[in-house]
Design a protein around this motif. Structure first.
Motif, PDB file in Angstrom:
ATOM      1  N   THR A 170      44.540  44.419  30.803  1.00 11.49           N
ATOM      2  CA  THR A 170      43.598  43.350  30.458  1.00 11.49           C
ATOM      3  C   THR A 170      43.635  42.240  31.493  1.00 11.49           C
ATOM      4  N   TRP A 171      44.839  41.847  31.878  1.00  9.42           N
ATOM      5  CA  TRP A 171      44.971  40.792  32.892  1.00  9.42           C
ATOM      6  C   TRP A 171      44.341  41.212  34.213  1.00  9.42           C
ATOM      7  N   PHE A 172      44.593  42.454  34.638  1.00  8.98           N
ATOM      8  CA  PHE A 172      44.060  42.937  35.915  1.00  8.98           C
ATOM      9  C   PHE A 172      42.531  43.003  35.883  1.00  8.98           C
ATOM     10  N   ALA A 173      41.956  43.477  34.768  1.00 10.25           N
ATOM     11  CA  ALA A 173      40.492  43.587  34.681  1.00 10.25           C
ATOM     12  C   ALA A 173      39.827  42.220  34.584  1.00 10.25           C
ATOM     13  N   THR A 174      40.495  41.245  33.947  1.00 14.38           N
ATOM     14  CA  THR A 174      39.911  39.904  33.828  1.00 14.38           C
ATOM     15  C   THR A 174      39.855  39.203  35.172  1.00 14.38           C
ATOM     16  N   ASN A 175      40.789  39.505  36.070  1.00 19.21           N
ATOM     17  CA  ASN A 175      40.759  38.892  37.399  1.00 19.21           C
ATOM     18  C   ASN A 175      39.483  39.244  38.157  1.00 19.21           C
ATOM     19  N   TRP A 176      38.884  40.374  37.836  1.00 17.93           N
ATOM     20  CA  TRP A 176      37.650  40.782  38.511  1.00 17.93           C
ATOM     21  C   TRP A 176      36.455  39.907  38.128  1.00 17.93           C
ATOM     22  N   ASN A 177      36.603  39.104  37.088  1.00 18.32           N
ATOM     23  CA  ASN A 177      35.524  38.186  36.716  1.00 18.32           C
ATOM     24  C   ASN A 177      35.252  37.145  37.795  1.00 18.32           C
ATOM     25  N   PHE A 178      36.192  36.971  38.693  1.00 15.13           N
ATOM     26  CA  PHE A 178      35.989  36.011  39.777  1.00 15.13           C
ATOM     27  C   PHE A 178      34.775  36.383  40.628  1.00 15.13           C
ATOM     28  N   LEU A 179      34.380  37.645  40.609  1.00 11.94           N
ATOM     29  CA  LEU A 179      33.241  38.095  41.425  1.00 11.94           C
ATOM     30  C   LEU A 179      31.896  37.723  40.820  1.00 11.94           C
ATOM     31  N   PHE A 180      31.881  37.153  39.621  1.00 12.59           N
ATOM     32  CA  PHE A 180      30.608  36.840  38.980  1.00 12.59           C
ATOM     33  C   PHE A 180      29.778  35.858  39.800  1.00 12.59           C
ATOM     34  N   PHE A 181      30.382  34.735  40.173  1.00 11.67           N
ATOM     35  CA  PHE A 181      29.609  33.721  40.898  1.00 11.67           C
ATOM     36  C   PHE A 181      29.218  34.175  42.303  1.00 11.67           C
ATOM     37  N   PRO A 182      30.101  34.831  43.087  1.00 10.51           N
ATOM     38  CA  PRO A 182      29.635  35.353  44.391  1.00 10.51           C
ATOM     39  C   PRO A 182      28.498  36.358  44.264  1.00 10.51           C
ATOM     40  N   LEU A 183      28.555  37.239  43.263  1.00  4.80           N
ATOM     41  CA  LEU A 183      27.459  38.196  43.063  1.00  4.80           C
ATOM     42  C   LEU A 183      26.170  37.479  42.658  1.00  4.80           C
ATOM     43  N   TYR A 184      26.310  36.452  41.830  1.00  8.12           N
ATOM     44  CA  TYR A 184      25.121  35.672  41.456  1.00  8.12           C
ATOM     45  C   TYR A 184      24.523  34.981  42.676  1.00  8.12           C
ATOM     46  N   TYR A 185      25.359  34.437  43.543  1.00  8.73           N
ATOM     47  CA  TYR A 185      24.838  33.734  44.719  1.00  8.73           C
ATOM     48  C   TYR A 185      24.136  34.702  45.669  1.00  8.73           C
ATOM     49  N   ILE A 186      24.639  35.916  45.773  1.00  8.74           N
ATOM     50  CA  ILE A 186      23.947  36.931  46.590  1.00  8.74           C
ATOM     51  C   ILE A 186      22.569  37.219  46.004  1.00  8.74           C
ATOM     52  N   CYS A 375      41.357  50.577  38.617  1.00 10.12           N
ATOM     53  CA  CYS A 375      40.244  49.910  39.323  1.00 10.12           C
ATOM     54  C   CYS A 375      38.898  50.398  38.798  1.00 10.12           C
ATOM     55  N   GLY A 376      38.808  51.692  38.451  1.00  5.83           N
ATOM     56  CA  GLY A 376      37.561  52.197  37.875  1.00  5.83           C
ATOM     57  C   GLY A 376      37.248  51.541  36.544  1.00  5.83           C
ATOM     58  N   PHE A 377      38.273  51.381  35.709  1.00  5.91           N
ATOM     59  CA  PHE A 377      38.065  50.694  34.435  1.00  5.91           C
ATOM     60  C   PHE A 377      37.622  49.252  34.655  1.00  5.91           C
ATOM     61  N   SER A 378      38.226  48.570  35.619  1.00  4.70           N
ATOM     62  CA  SER A 378      37.879  47.167  35.885  1.00  4.70           C
ATOM     63  C   SER A 378      36.448  47.035  36.390  1.00  4.70           C
ATOM     64  N   VAL A 379      36.047  47.950  37.273  1.00  3.08           N
ATOM     65  CA  VAL A 379      34.674  47.906  37.802  1.00  3.08           C
ATOM     66  C   VAL A 379      33.662  48.189  36.696  1.00  3.08           C
ATOM     67  N   LEU A 380      33.943  49.155  35.846  1.00  2.00           N
ATOM     68  CA  LEU A 380      33.027  49.477  34.749  1.00  2.00           C
ATOM     69  C   LEU A 380      32.938  48.342  33.742  1.00  2.00           C
ATOM     70  N   LEU A 381      34.061  47.693  33.456  1.00  2.08           N
ATOM     71  CA  LEU A 381      34.036  46.554  32.535  1.00  2.08           C
ATOM     72  C   LEU A 381      33.273  45.382  33.141  1.00  2.08           C
ATOM     73  N   LEU A 382      33.422  45.172  34.444  1.00  4.30           N
ATOM     74  CA  LEU A 382      32.656  44.120  35.118  1.00  4.30           C
ATOM     75  C   LEU A 382      31.173  44.446  35.081  1.00  4.30           C
ATOM     76  N   THR A 383      30.817  45.708  35.315  1.00  4.86           N
ATOM     77  CA  THR A 383      29.410  46.119  35.246  1.00  4.86           C
ATOM     78  C   THR A 383      28.844  45.920  33.847  1.00  4.86           C
ATOM     79  N   PHE A 384      29.620  46.268  32.847  1.00  3.49           N
ATOM     80  CA  PHE A 384      29.178  46.090  31.465  1.00  3.49           C
ATOM     81  C   PHE A 384      28.913  44.614  31.155  1.00  3.49           C
ATOM     82  N   ASN A 385      29.808  43.736  31.577  1.00  4.93           N
ATOM     83  CA  ASN A 385      29.623  42.301  31.311  1.00  4.93           C
ATOM     84  C   ASN A 385      28.459  41.717  32.099  1.00  4.93           C
ATOM     85  N   ILE A 386      28.229  42.218  33.317  1.00  9.91           N
ATOM     86  CA  ILE A 386      27.076  41.748  34.101  1.00  9.91           C
ATOM     87  C   ILE A 386      25.769  42.133  33.414  1.00  9.91           C
ATOM     88  N   LEU A 387      25.664  43.384  32.977  1.00 11.55           N
ATOM     89  CA  LEU A 387      24.453  43.830  32.291  1.00 11.55           C
ATOM     90  C   LEU A 387      24.270  43.119  30.960  1.00 11.55           C
TER      91      LEU A 387
END
Length: 493
Positions: A170-186, A375-387
């Motif tokens: 959970t801790w490792f996957a939550t750290n990937w949330n940091f990419l939200f704002f850079p992806l939004y700015y792109i 890492c696959g789980f973290s990327v999929l969870l990040l994708t799910f939250n973005i959508l």
């Protein structure tokens, strides 16, 4: 500037000026009543400025033309003086234009109707095209939400066979949330017409935390509590996957929609809706039946309790966000989720370390960690939250929610063929009840009004069809009676 006079003498100029300025109260009945104005017309010329302003007007050409007839003089006098309610440029110009260029009135109406129909059809075509495009993106988003949520759940189940550390994951996957704002700015640079530097965009989005921006006080009062709720939601969900199968976990997590309604009704004083109360009751009944399907074993009861706790934390997160922070724009939401990752890195990192050294979550070596699946789980969870958070920009929110409930049958099929889980009647009924409650919660607030309007239209249409049918029957009977009735001439002979 205006109409100037060229008098032949002082007296004459005075009389002409007074004659031209005087406007009688009663409109004349004959042309002879305005004969002084007719005699003065030949001394009138049009100023050059007026000619320039009225260069498209037909009256300038008439006033400056050499050939002057009686009809044109009368039209000019009426045009100048405004007698009989005469409107400038309305008589000869329109008559000439209609005689040469304009079609007949019926043709003009038909042409106007065709133009209006063409505009209406183009508008309808654009609206239908936009709706079709939105529906297409909705299908894409639903597929993305369903696949990312179900695959991440299955991947977490496989990860725990080699890496039994749900909190660390959970801790490792939550750290990937940091990419939200850079992806939004792109995305901002790609789509927005007014490009901004990252610092400018960051300052604008920081206004979401208050007038002073993201201060230390705002960080601990507005971001830290939601960071705790985020960690608890994901940890309880992942810990429940260790106890029960993924199908039960995914279907029980759908109850968070019912918990959101109950908390919104109690805390936010949202509108009371009977159908949503029924949906909440169905969700609770499904939870009980799911527990009964496993025979109330301690292992399954703990897993069900963990999933219900995860759904409750998720509902509390959403209700408190609306209560304390209100609604957020896309940039503000992206910055908020990135701030949650910063909170996780600064203040939650110590917990996985403590769990490792206390051997609550212990792994032998870093080489044995399945980094690919983590890492696959973290990327999929990040994708799910973005959508889930930004899919509303391209489609309807209801379609996004359907992706979550559609992950239940996907997980059921995978569990059946991979783990050989037997779905008894109680489990199937529980899944159907919870799914039905989830779908009832997707109904809009005005669904009852729409239903009443639809029923009213159907009744009105039915009443309109019945008299027409009766009229046809009556007319048929009358025609039949006329055919069978003998004529009076047969009795005369």
């Amino acid at each position: 500037m205006g109409i100037r006079e060229f008098p032949s003498g002082p007296a004459r100029g005075k009389s002409m000026a007074s004659g031209m300025r005087r406007s009688p109260d009663v409109s004349p009945r004959r042309l002879s009543d305005i004969s002084p104005q007719l005699r003065q017309l030949k001394y009138l010329v049009v100023d050059e400025a007026i000619k320039e302003d009225l260069k498209w007007s037909r009256s300038v050409e008439d006033l400056t033309s050499a050939s002057v007839g009686l009809t044109s003089i009368e039209e000019r006098i009426l045009r100048i003086t405004g007698y009989y309610g005469y409107q400038p440029w309305a008589a000869s110009y329109k008559r000439d234009e209609h005689s040469h260029d304009s079609p007949a009135p019926a043709e003009a109406q038909a042409q106007a109707g065709m133009e209006a129909g063409g505009r209406g059809s183009r508008c309808c075509w654009r609206c239908s095209l936009a709706q079709l495009k939105k529906f297409f993106w909705g299908v894409v988003v639903v597929f993305g939400v369903c696949s990312s949520w179900s695959v991440s759940t299955q991947l977490a189940k496989l990860t725990f066979k080699k890496f039994d550390a749900p909190f660390t994951l959970t801790w490792f996957a939550t750290n990937w949330n940091f990419l939200f704002f850079p992806l939004y700015y792109i995305g901002h640079l790609w789509k927005s017409t007014e490009k901004q530097y990252p610092q400018q965009r960051y300052r604008e989005c920081c206004q979401f935390f208050g007038d002073n921006g993201l201060t230390l006080k705002a960080f601990f009062t507005k971001a830290a509590p939601f960071g705790v709720l985020w960690i608890l939601t994901n940890y309880l969900y992942l810990h429940a996957i260790k106890k029960i199968n993924t199908t039960d976990v995914s279907v029980l997590f759908c109850c968070n929609k019912a918990f959101v309604f109950l908390l919104s009704w109690i805390v936010l004083r949202d509108r009371f809706m009977g159908v949503r109360i029924v949906a909440a009751i169905l969700a609770i009944a499904g939870i009980v039946m799911m527990t009964y399907a496993d025979g109330f074993h301690s292992h399954s009861v703990i897993g069900i309790a963990l999933v219900v706790g995860s759904a409750s934390m998720s509902a509390l997160y959403k209700v408190l966000f609306k209560l304390l922070l209100g609604s957020a724009k896309y940039g503000e939401a992206a910055l908020f989720l990135s701030v949650l990752a910063v909170f996780n890195i600064l203040f939650v990192t110590c917990i996985p370390v403590i769990l490792y050294f206390t051997k609550v979550e212990y792994w032998s070596s870093f080489d044995a960690i399945p980094w690919g699946s983590i890492c696959g789980f973290s990327v999929l969870l990040l994708t799910f939250n973005i959508l889930l958070n930004f899919g509303i920009a391209v489609t309807y929110p209801t379609l996004i929610s359907l992706g979550i409930v559609l992950s239940v049958p996907v997980n059921a099929v995978v569990d059946h063929y991979s783990s050989g889980i037997d779905f008894n009647s109680f489990r199937v009924i529980a899944i159907v009840i919870i799914g039905l409650g989830f779908l009832l919660l997707l109904l809009p607030e005005e669904w009852d009004e729409w239903l009443i309007k639809l029923l009213t239209r159907l009744k009105v249409r039915k009443k309109e069809e019945i008299p027409e049918g009766n009229g046809d029957i009556v007319s048929g009977l009358q025609n039949k009676s006329r055919r069978t009735r003998p004529s009076m001439s047969s009795f005369t002979h």
